[in-house]
Design a protein around this motif. Sequence first.
Motif, PDB file in Angstrom:
ATOM      1  N   PHE B  33      22.318 -22.781  36.729  1.00  0.00           N
ATOM      2  CA  PHE B  33      21.387 -21.990  37.543  1.00  0.00           C
ATOM      3  C   PHE B  33      20.193 -21.576  36.681  1.00  0.00           C
ATOM      4  N   SER B  95      28.306 -22.303  34.875  1.00  0.00           N
ATOM      5  CA  SER B  95      29.663 -21.914  35.244  1.00  0.00           C
ATOM      6  C   SER B  95      30.539 -23.159  35.287  1.00  0.00           C
ATOM      7  N   ASP B  97      32.708 -24.237  37.419  1.00  0.00           N
ATOM      8  CA  ASP B  97      32.543 -24.950  38.680  1.00  0.00           C
ATOM      9  C   ASP B  97      31.842 -24.036  39.655  1.00  0.00           C
ATOM     10  N   SER B  98      31.851 -24.399  40.927  1.00  0.00           N
ATOM     11  CA  SER B  98      31.087 -23.633  41.920  1.00  0.00           C
ATOM     12  C   SER B  98      31.974 -22.726  42.759  1.00  0.00           C
ATOM     13  N   ASN B  99      33.217 -22.542  42.333  1.00  0.00           N
ATOM     14  CA  ASN B  99      34.076 -21.638  43.083  1.00  0.00           C
ATOM     15  C   ASN B  99      33.604 -20.197  42.930  1.00  0.00           C
ATOM     16  N   TYR B 100      33.891 -19.395  43.937  1.00  0.00           N
ATOM     17  CA  TYR B 100      33.413 -18.011  43.936  1.00  0.00           C
ATOM     18  C   TYR B 100      33.942 -17.233  42.734  1.00  0.00           C
ATOM     19  N   ASN B 101      35.123 -17.603  42.259  1.00  0.00           N
ATOM     20  CA  ASN B 101      35.728 -16.856  41.148  1.00  0.00           C
ATOM     21  C   ASN B 101      35.418 -17.470  39.791  1.00  0.00           C
ATOM     22  N   SER B 102      34.396 -18.298  39.739  1.00  0.00           N
ATOM     23  CA  SER B 102      33.952 -18.879  38.481  1.00  0.00           C
ATOM     24  C   SER B 102      32.715 -18.127  38.031  1.00  0.00           C
ATOM     25  N   PRO B 103      32.857 -17.222  37.059  1.00  0.00           N
ATOM     26  CA  PRO B 103      31.720 -16.363  36.704  1.00  0.00           C
ATOM     27  C   PRO B 103      30.587 -17.144  36.056  1.00  0.00           C
ATOM     28  N   LEU B 104      29.389 -16.630  36.211  1.00  0.00           N
ATOM     29  CA  LEU B 104      28.227 -17.212  35.565  1.00  0.00           C
ATOM     30  C   LEU B 104      28.107 -16.703  34.134  1.00  0.00           C
ATOM     31  N   PHE B 106      25.396 -16.371  31.260  1.00  0.00           N
ATOM     32  CA  PHE B 106      23.954 -16.406  31.092  1.00  0.00           C
ATOM     33  C   PHE B 106      23.555 -16.567  29.630  1.00  0.00           C
ATOM     34  N   GLY B 107      22.431 -17.259  29.425  1.00  0.00           N
ATOM     35  CA  GLY B 107      21.786 -17.229  28.129  1.00  0.00           C
ATOM     36  C   GLY B 107      20.949 -15.966  28.006  1.00  0.00           C
TER      37      GLY B 107
END
Lengths: 111, 115
Positions: B33, B95, B97-104, B106-107
């Motif tokens: 993202f 992340s 994967d794209s599952n809701y419980n896969s946190p992002l 960040f850099g």
Amino acid sequence: LAKTTQPISMDSYEGQEVNITCSHNNIATNDYITWYQQFPSQGPRFIIQGYKTKVTNEVASLFIPADRKSSTLSLPRVSLSDTAVYYCLVLPMDAGNMLTFGGGTRLMVKP
Amino acid sequence: GAGVSQSPRYKVAKRGQDVALRCDPISGHVSLFWYQQALGQGPEFLTYFQNEAQLDKSGLPSDRFFAERPEGSVSTLKIQRTQQEDSAVYLCASSFDSNYNSPLHFGNGTRLTVT
């Protein structure tokens, strides 16, 4: 997306417990609640997420009442290093993990 | 590396110049993202990749903004003919994967200043 409302800012002192409450009155059945923390000059960092009742990890606790119209992030015994912006996000479970941030709560921890 | 790496950390561009911002996601992370963060505000979504496919670019503010992830790993955000309103911190996140419980994850962002 469910709209969230949280305090713009909060002050606390070292050693105190801090509770940040987020309102999300129009949360849907398949929505979950997640919190991120952002230190100055850094990207946001995942803290905790939950669907209902209570979730606890090594960083924080998340309390969600039965009606799920609000949630409270609890930080035990804060230190100066907990000074950050805390974001509450409510997202549908079936729509991926793209995050939509609001303004967050700016927590200032004082000595 | 252990986390998401972004370069450069700071970029100063004169109005009208083109810039390219790089993101090295966590190895093996499928989703990537880009966000834009103005001073004192929360990050705003720009675009999303799943592997090399750009699945959502609805947040890109104008056609001067372009992002790519040609091999499904490193991504570049390019801004053409920069304007002063482009001044912001540009954050990249990945992340598993794209599952809701896969946190992002960040850099630390690239701070772009357009003069």
